[in-house]
Design an enzyme around this catalytic site. Structure first.
Site, PDB file in Angstrom:
ATOM      1  N   ASP A 129     137.126   8.860 -16.502  1.00  0.00           N
ATOM      2  CA  ASP A 129     138.210   7.878 -16.506  1.00  0.00           C
ATOM      3  C   ASP A 129     138.945   7.880 -17.832  1.00  0.00           C
ATOM      4  O   ASP A 129     138.440   8.365 -18.852  1.00  0.00           O
ATOM      5  CB  ASP A 129     137.673   6.483 -16.211  1.00  0.00           C
ATOM      6  CG  ASP A 129     136.743   5.954 -17.301  1.00  0.00           C
ATOM      7  OD1 ASP A 129     135.866   6.721 -17.744  1.00  0.00           O
ATOM      8  OD2 ASP A 129     136.887   4.782 -17.705  1.00  0.00           O
TER       9      ASP A 129
ATOM     10  N   GLU B  55     133.747   4.509 -17.943  1.00  0.00           N
ATOM     11  CA  GLU B  55     133.250   4.313 -19.308  1.00  0.00           C
ATOM     12  C   GLU B  55     134.180   3.409 -20.101  1.00  0.00           C
ATOM     13  O   GLU B  55     133.725   2.588 -20.903  1.00  0.00           O
ATOM     14  CB  GLU B  55     133.104   5.671 -20.007  1.00  0.00           C
ATOM     15  CG  GLU B  55     132.375   5.629 -21.348  1.00  0.00           C
ATOM     16  CD  GLU B  55     133.286   5.404 -22.551  1.00  0.00           C
ATOM     17  OE1 GLU B  55     132.761   5.246 -23.675  1.00  0.00           O
ATOM     18  OE2 GLU B  55     134.528   5.378 -22.387  1.00  0.00           O
TER      19      GLU B  55
END
Length: 409
Positions: A82, A177
């Site tokens: 991400d 994350e």
């Protein structure tokens, strides 16, 4: 090693931003777009034990141990798919600046977006290298697609060169994350590594095994709304009381004024009315004792205001997010020493610095997987002036290969 740049340019064009507001896992379904690409590429290169957690969006794979290295420790390399929700990651237009001249860099002539050396003086050190930038309207996504691309290039290189001796290598790619949930559903047992590295750092040579102790905090203040014409001795303005709360925190312990090992209180969001106001903070410190004192002060300020304005005027909610992985890594310093040694062999100067933030590795370390952090070659993360150095990324692939070779017996 050249493949790393091809991979990176492909990955950053996929919008994989996570979301802080989402209540589903992963926080955005578009993160699966990159996961599926990685699964396909892993199959094509001949990786083994490929597992795609389609529910939670994790990808795992193996590179088998060399003959004679079957008993070596299993080493993992982990990166997150991400990108930060801070700046849009949709429509990323990466561009390679060949032989960068060390001067101000025009990212977008039409919109007059310029990355200035005066603002980012470290740019001058990249003179003569290749920089990967955007058009200045999006982030680049080097955090952490540079790490993803480097791990994938390392895996392909090891599979193509069986003469390089190494133990079994495990690869892991995580979602979310950037919103603090990257390790939430990471299957440490399935991953099966003895040790690992996250590849989620910054400039070439950075090596990190210390990070903040972190907590999230919410302050809710209950006021009393009365017509301002009749408010004397009756109104209690929640907005002003939130401001009073903030004024009682140490002025110098603000991220704008701190660096290195200095912790902080960061007011991240503020909203409200006279009737009710809410402030959201993050609390950070590398030192566990100082961290606990920061949280205690938060409670003390709330208690003081409740004595002043009445019970339950101020409500404090504190939630620990992660802790300093130094507590764990200090028991496994071979991870740091082997990374340093590999860097020196490649004539990279190791720069051991504390992370002023956190990584998946911090939480994974406390989940039983000691996991320091390695550089990616990116810089200016989470913003439209983000960039990555192509030459450094290629060197980092060599670094990962070299570190893998340290664990063969």
């Amino acid at each position: 090693m050249k493949r790393v740049i091809e991979n990176f340019l492909e990955y950053v064009k996929l919008d994989t931003q996570s979301s802080e507001e989402s209540t589903v896992v992963p926080s955005t379904s578009k993160q699966h777009d990159l996961a599926r690409v990685l699964v396909r590429q892993l199959k094509e290169m001949g990786a083994e034990d490929i597992t795609y957690d389609e529910e939670h969006c994790y990808v795992y794979a193996s590179i088998p141990a060399s003959d004679g290295c079957k008993e070596a420790p299993v080493l993992g390399f982990i990166a997150h798919m991400d990108t930060s929700p801070a700046v849009t990651g949709a429509g990323v237009k990466p561009r390679i600046v060949e032989n960068y001249d060390g001067n101000d860099l025009v990212l977008n002539e039409e919109k007059q977006i310029v990355m200035k050396v005066a603002d980012f003086p470290e740019l001058a050190s990249y003179k003569g290298k290749r920089l990967i930038v955007t058009d200045g309207t999006t982030l680049l996504g080097a955090d952490d697609k540079a790490g993803v691309a480097e791990i994938m290039a390392m895996a392909e290189h090891l599979l193509k060169h069986p003469e390089i001796e190494h133990g079994r290598i495990r690869i892991g790619f995580t979602p979310d994350e950037e919103v603090g949930a990257g390790a939430d559903h990471f299957d440490v047992e399935l991953f099966g590594a003895d040790y690992a590295y996250t590849v989620d750092g910054g400039r070439l040579g950075e090596l990190e095994y210390e990070n903040f102790n972190a907590a999230g905090a919410k302050v809710v203040v209950h006021g009393r709304s009365v017509h301002p014409g009749e408010a004397k001795d009756k109104m209690r303005n929640a907005i002003l009381m939130v401001q009073e709360f903030h004024s009682m925190l140490p002025i110098a312990e603000n991220p704008m004024y701190t660096c290195g090992y200095e912790g902080f209180y960061h007011l991240d969001r503020l909203s409200g009315t006279v009737e009710e106001a809410e402030a959201e903070y993050i609390i950070r410190d590398h030192d566990r004792e100082k961290f606990e004192k920061k949280k205690a002060l938060f409670r003390q300020v709330g208690e003081f205001l409740n004595r002043k304005y009445g019970e339950r005027t101020v409500e404090i909610y504190l939630t620990d997010s992660y802790y300093n992985m130094k507590e764990i890594i200090e028991k496994h310093m071979h991870l740091v020493e082997n990374a340093k040694e590999a860097m020196k062999e490649l004539e990279i100067s190791p720069v051991v610095v504390p992370i002023r933030g956190g990584t998946d590795g911090a939480r994974l370390s406390f989940m039983g997987l000691p996991c320091p952090n390695l550089c990616t070659g990116g810089a200016n993360f989470h913003g439209r002036f983000e960039y990555a150095c192509a030459d450094d990324m290629e060197m980092i692939v060599e670094l990962l290969v070299r570190i893998a070779g340290k664990y063969r017996e």
